[in-house]
Design an enzyme around this catalytic site. Structure first.
Site, PDB file in Angstrom:
ATOM      1  N   GLY A 140      30.705  39.346  32.614  1.00 33.16           N
ATOM      2  CA  GLY A 140      30.059  40.018  33.987  1.00 33.16           C
ATOM      3  C   GLY A 140      29.896  41.425  33.678  1.00 33.16           C
ATOM      4  N   GLY A 181      33.783  42.234  24.361  1.00 29.33           N
ATOM      5  CA  GLY A 181      34.002  40.697  23.961  1.00 29.33           C
ATOM      6  C   GLY A 181      35.569  40.531  23.928  1.00 29.33           C
ATOM      7  N   SER A 189      39.196  37.995  29.185  1.00 28.52           N
ATOM      8  CA  SER A 189      39.488  39.095  29.901  1.00 28.52           C
ATOM      9  C   SER A 189      40.391  38.956  30.909  1.00 28.52           C
ATOM     10  CB  SER A 189      37.975  39.378  30.352  1.00 28.52           C
ATOM     11  OG  SER A 189      37.563  38.734  31.234  1.00 28.52           O
ATOM     12  N   HIS A 235      45.827  46.636  32.196  1.00 30.35           N
ATOM     13  CA  HIS A 235      46.813  45.850  32.175  1.00 30.35           C
ATOM     14  C   HIS A 235      47.738  46.213  30.799  1.00 30.35           C
ATOM     15  CE1 HIS A 235      45.718  43.933  35.755  1.00 30.35           C
ATOM     16  NE2 HIS A 235      44.590  44.004  35.390  1.00 30.35           N
ATOM     17  N   TYR A 293      47.838  39.096  28.044  1.00 28.99           N
ATOM     18  CA  TYR A 293      46.235  39.635  27.789  1.00 28.99           C
ATOM     19  C   TYR A 293      46.619  41.346  27.765  1.00 28.99           C
ATOM     20  CZ  TYR A 293      42.177  42.042  30.250  1.00 28.99           C
ATOM     21  OH  TYR A 293      41.237  42.578  30.442  1.00 28.99           O
ATOM     22  N   ARG A 352      44.115  47.281  46.111  1.00 26.56           N
ATOM     23  CA  ARG A 352      44.348  47.820  44.625  1.00 26.56           C
ATOM     24  C   ARG A 352      42.962  48.064  43.913  1.00 26.56           C
ATOM     25  NH1 ARG A 352      44.023  44.489  40.275  1.00 26.56           N
ATOM     26  NH2 ARG A 352      44.886  45.530  38.340  1.00 26.56           N
TER      27      ARG A 352
HETATM   28  C1  15L Z   1      41.147  43.270  33.925  1.00 27.91           C
HETATM   29  O1  15L Z   1      41.259  44.150  32.657  1.00 27.91           O
HETATM   30  C2  15L Z   1      40.232  42.182  33.873  1.00 27.91           C
HETATM   31  O2  15L Z   1      39.182  42.012  32.737  1.00 27.91           O
HETATM   32  C3  15L Z   1      39.196  42.188  35.254  1.00 27.91           C
HETATM   33  O3  15L Z   1      38.615  40.791  35.300  1.00 27.91           O
HETATM   34  C4  15L Z   1      39.781  42.880  36.531  1.00 27.91           C
HETATM   35  O4  15L Z   1      40.413  41.668  36.901  1.00 27.91           O
HETATM   36  C5  15L Z   1      40.791  43.973  36.111  1.00 27.91           C
HETATM   37  O5  15L Z   1      41.579  43.920  34.954  1.00 27.91           O
HETATM   38  C6  15L Z   1      41.797  44.052  37.396  1.00 27.91           C
HETATM   39  O6  15L Z   1      42.832  44.914  36.951  1.00 27.91           O
HETATM   40  O7  15L Z   1      41.714  43.710  38.525  1.00 27.91           O
END
Ligand code: 15L
Length: 273
Positions: A12, A70, A73, A111, A134, A172
């Protein structure tokens, strides 16, 4: 910076960068497991599985700088995260070293610090508190970037990205919103700023309701143009459709923090003090 490789080009954020980066980098090479369905004739694409060093080295041939998007995610099973994000990111940095690539912009994630409470403003120097496997893999990627910068002289910028979109769809996401054009600005600092050795920035716009101190990015000239305050109506509407989530609402990581969380608010350390 002449020849730039974008990994994760079929994702995306990758789709947005395919449109936004060519204005700055005419020789942009795209890579992913599979080509984007709408690959254009003028776009160069090299298929590569990040878990396979030979394929990664091939994708890096003749490249000066990498935008490493890449990854798997979102939260996933350990083996998926291990192959895509841990082995894959190791292969990317190691192949960059072998091929003499100077610069790497690594897409880290909010995250990495998802277990900080929303009422705490944090800089990039806090202890990592990943909220998912992740997030752990992204903390590993940041450490790997530091190792390759200090040990081998690569120049590395890690972007702890919030959420890239045109319109945040809940409150958020309004706090962590990153306008696509601001992401491009951050990537350009990472690829071009002469003083980058190893840094971590937050990948976030100038949101009035933001949680992160991004003064390090600002010292490098980042001037974000977005503020989610102008897009709040959509965020508020989306928020009303969400299920109650006390743990997710407490932590910056939101539902990433609450999924698989063993217990309720009584287990939140700040609530016990
Ligand atoms: C991320 O790291 C994800 O790649 C993305 O898809 C979102 O969900 C984002 O965090 C988030 O914190 O919402």
């Amino acid at each position: 910076m002449q020849r730039v490789l974008l990994t994760g080009a079929s994702g995306g954020v990758g789709a947005r960068l395919r449109n936004l980066l060519p204005a700055h980098y005419a020789q942009l090479r795209l890579s992913d497991l599979k080509a984007p369905q709408d690959l254009r004739a003028e776009e160069e694409f090299v298929a590569a599985d990040l878990a396979d060093m030979v394929q990664v080295e091939h994708a890096l041939d003749g490249i000066d700088g990498i935008v490493h998007m890449g990854a798997y995610s979102v939260e996933g099973p350990w083996d998926t995260v291990l192959q895509s994000n841990i082995v894959g990111t190791y292969n990317l940095f190691e192949a960059a070293r072998r091929k003499g690539v100077k610069r790497v912009v690594f897409a880290s994630s909010n995250h990495v610090v998802g277990f900080y409470p929303r009422d705490q403003r944090i800089g990039v120097d806090v202890t990592a508190l990943p909220d998912t496997r992740y997030g752990v893999s992204k903390a590993f990627g940041e450490s790997l970037g530091a190792f390759y910068a200090y040990k081998f002289g690569l120049e590395v910028l890690c972007l702890r990205i919030g959420n890239v979109s045109d319109q945040p769809t809940n409150l958020r996401l309004a706090s962590i919103w990153l306008k696509p054009e601001d992401l491009v600005q951050l990537i350009r600092i990472g690829l071009e700023h002469p003083d980058i050795h190893y840094e971590i920035f937050y990948g976030v716009s100038a949101n009035t309701r933001g949680w992160w101190d991004n003064s390090v990015a600002c010292r490098y000239g980042y001037k974000p143009s977005g503020d989610s305050e102008t897009l709040l109506q959509g965020a508020r509407e989306g928020q009303t459709k969400l299920q109650p989530d006390p743990i997710g609402d407490y932590y910056q990581g939101g539902h990433f923090a609450s999924q698989e969380f063993d217990g309720g608010l009584e287990r939140v350390p700040e609530k016990k003090r």
